[in-house]
Design an enzyme around this catalytic site. Structure first.
Site, PDB file in Angstrom:
ATOM      1  NE  ARG A 147      -4.062   0.039   1.658  1.00  0.00           N
ATOM      2  CZ  ARG A 147      -4.839   0.506   2.488  1.00  0.00           C
ATOM      3  NH1 ARG A 147      -4.939   0.186   3.914  1.00  0.00           N
ATOM      4  NH2 ARG A 147      -5.971   1.503   2.198  1.00  0.00           N
ATOM      5  CG  ASP A 182      -3.749   6.789   5.733  1.00  0.00           C
ATOM      6  OD1 ASP A 182      -4.902   7.508   6.245  1.00  0.00           O
ATOM      7  OD2 ASP A 182      -3.552   5.796   5.878  1.00  0.00           O
TER       8      ASP A 182
HETATM    9  O1  MRU Z   1      -7.622   2.216   3.934  1.00  0.00           O
HETATM   10  P1  MRU Z   1      -7.340   2.436   5.234  1.00  0.00           P
HETATM   11  O2  MRU Z   1      -8.461   1.963   5.975  1.00  0.00           O
HETATM   12  O3  MRU Z   1      -6.178   1.787   5.816  1.00  0.00           O
HETATM   13  O4  MRU Z   1      -7.348   3.803   5.601  1.00  0.00           O
HETATM   14  C1  MRU Z   1      -7.185   4.006   7.046  1.00  0.00           C
HETATM   15  C2  MRU Z   1      -7.255   5.701   7.538  1.00  0.00           C
HETATM   16  O5  MRU Z   1      -7.602   6.525   6.513  1.00  0.00           O
HETATM   17  C3  MRU Z   1      -7.242   6.171   8.666  1.00  0.00           C
HETATM   18  O6  MRU Z   1      -7.941   7.368   8.820  1.00  0.00           O
HETATM   19  C4  MRU Z   1      -5.610   6.332   9.047  1.00  0.00           C
HETATM   20  O7  MRU Z   1      -4.990   5.339   8.547  1.00  0.00           O
HETATM   21  C5  MRU Z   1      -5.419   7.019  10.114  1.00  0.00           C
HETATM   22  S1  MRU Z   1      -5.158   5.728  11.352  1.00  0.00           S
HETATM   23  C6  MRU Z   1      -4.934   5.649  12.821  1.00  0.00           C
END
Ligand code: MRU
Length: 354
Positions: A96, A242
């Site tokens: 990712r 992220d």
């Molecule tokens: O695609 P995801 O579910 O991994 O995305 C997660 C998010 O966008 C969260 O808001 C982000 O990782 C902050 S987490 C503590």
């Protein structure tokens, strides 16, 4: 430190000596299924398919994946071992692209690998570093909760997006950690959780975690946020991140940016909570943050069932960028950056975020 779980009755991510144990987030909230993964490729697949997700949790899982791989690599020399290990790093890094925490963890492990003299010491160093990263993330999220919880006034109704709790961090959580800590300190707060299309992390995971923590929570569709803000029903917004560029621009789950714009329009504070492992000082602004594009099928289906005409083209950017000017403050474990900008970020975090 007790690894995995913060006393809410579930255990998001745990190193078990020979394997990595994860709760399968794609099965929640209907089933609590734990996966026992012994192979790094299985961890890579789990990250890609969102069985484990959320920026800090992806970093922790990626680190343990490398430690798992290192145990199994067969090599006749340290040089051969390092060559094979480098392919493992590439595989994990390719899972990712957006969450900075994954690359932060891999960079730390690469350094640990260099410090080892032979195969045994490299294996040991990698596992120690993965455990250390996990411990640091738990402690960072605990601090974020402590620092951020003072921001909520009594009686506040707080809107949050996506999932940022123990599931997403392996610790207390980022935005949800702040909320859970405020609740544990006796603050009278209520939460509005957006469902978070397309994969419904808010509906499936945030509601589940907040109910386990005993925090009052109501679910809304993403499109209801503006109406509720205009009605004066929301006192503040708090989300995770992220990746955060050097100027405070923040990548977070798709749908975050419109919430920030709506919050500004309605004069509501908009907070971001994130550990310093989410900051990327190599990027000047959010324009440089790589945004993951996921399968259109996630948009054209809901819970595995088609909801659109067959073969309809669909777009699926998984994250968006909120410019720093919309963010009231970023809560980190090292302090709160009020009015984030290149200067205020640098003044709190210095040259290296962690
Ligand atoms: O695609 P995801 O579910 O991994 O995305 C997660 C998010 O966008 C969260 O808001 C982000 O990782 C902050 S987490 C503590």
């Amino acid at each position: 430190m007790e690894y995995g779980g913060i006393g809410l009755g579930y255990d998001p991510i745990r190193w078990c000596g020979e394997s990595l144990r994860l709760i399968d987030q794609t099965r929640l909230p209907r089933k609590e299924v734990y996966l026992e993964l012994r192979d790094y490729r299985a961890v890579a697949r789990a990250i890609e398919t969102l069985k484990i997700r959320g920026a800090p949790a992806i970093g922790i899982a990626g680190a343990y994946a490398v430690a798992l791989a290192a145990r199994k690599i067969k090599a006749r020399s340290t040089a051969e071992f390092r060559r094979k290990l480098s392919r493992v790093f590439d595989r994990i890094a390719g899972t990712r692209p957006t969450a900075r925490n994954l690359f932060f963890a891999l960079e730390r492990l690469k350094k640990a690998a260099v410090s080892g003299k032979d195969i045994t010491t490299i294996r040991q160093a990698l596992l120690e570093e993965a455990l250390k990263i996990h411990g640091e993330e738990m402690e960072a999220s605990r601090r974020i909760g402590e620092l951020g919880s003072a921001l909520f006034p009594q009686g506040a109704v707080i809107l949050t997006h996506c999932n940022t709790g123990p599931l997403a961090t392996g610790g207390y959580g980022t935005a949800l950690g702040v909320i859970i800590t405020a609740h544990r300190k006796g603050r009278d707060i209520r939460v509005i959780a957006t469902e978070t299309r397309p994969l419904l992390q808010g509906a499936r995971l945030t509601t589940w975690e907040l109910m386990k923590a005993g925090v009052p929570v109501s679910l809304v569709t993403d499109s209801m946020a503006g109406y509720l803000m205009k009605q004066g029903k929301i006192k503040c917004v708090i989300v995770g991140a992220d990746r955060i560029a050097a100027n405070g621009d923040t990548a977070n789950k798709i749908g975050t940016y419109p919430l920030a714009v709506l919050a500004r329009e309605n004069r509501i504070p908009f907070y971001v909570a994130a550990p310093t492992s989410t900051f990327d000082f190599s990027l000047k602004s959010g324009d440089e943050i790589p945004i993951e594009e996921r399968s259109p099928l996630e948009v054209t289906t809901l819970a595995g069932k088609p909801i659109a005409p067959p073969d309809i083209p669909a777009l699926n950017p998984a994250f968006d960028i909120t410019p720093h000017r919309y963010i009231s403050a970023i809560i980190t474990e090292r302090g709160i950056i009020t009015g984030p900008s290149a200067r205020s970020v640098r003044s709190l975090l210095g040259k290296n975020p962690r």
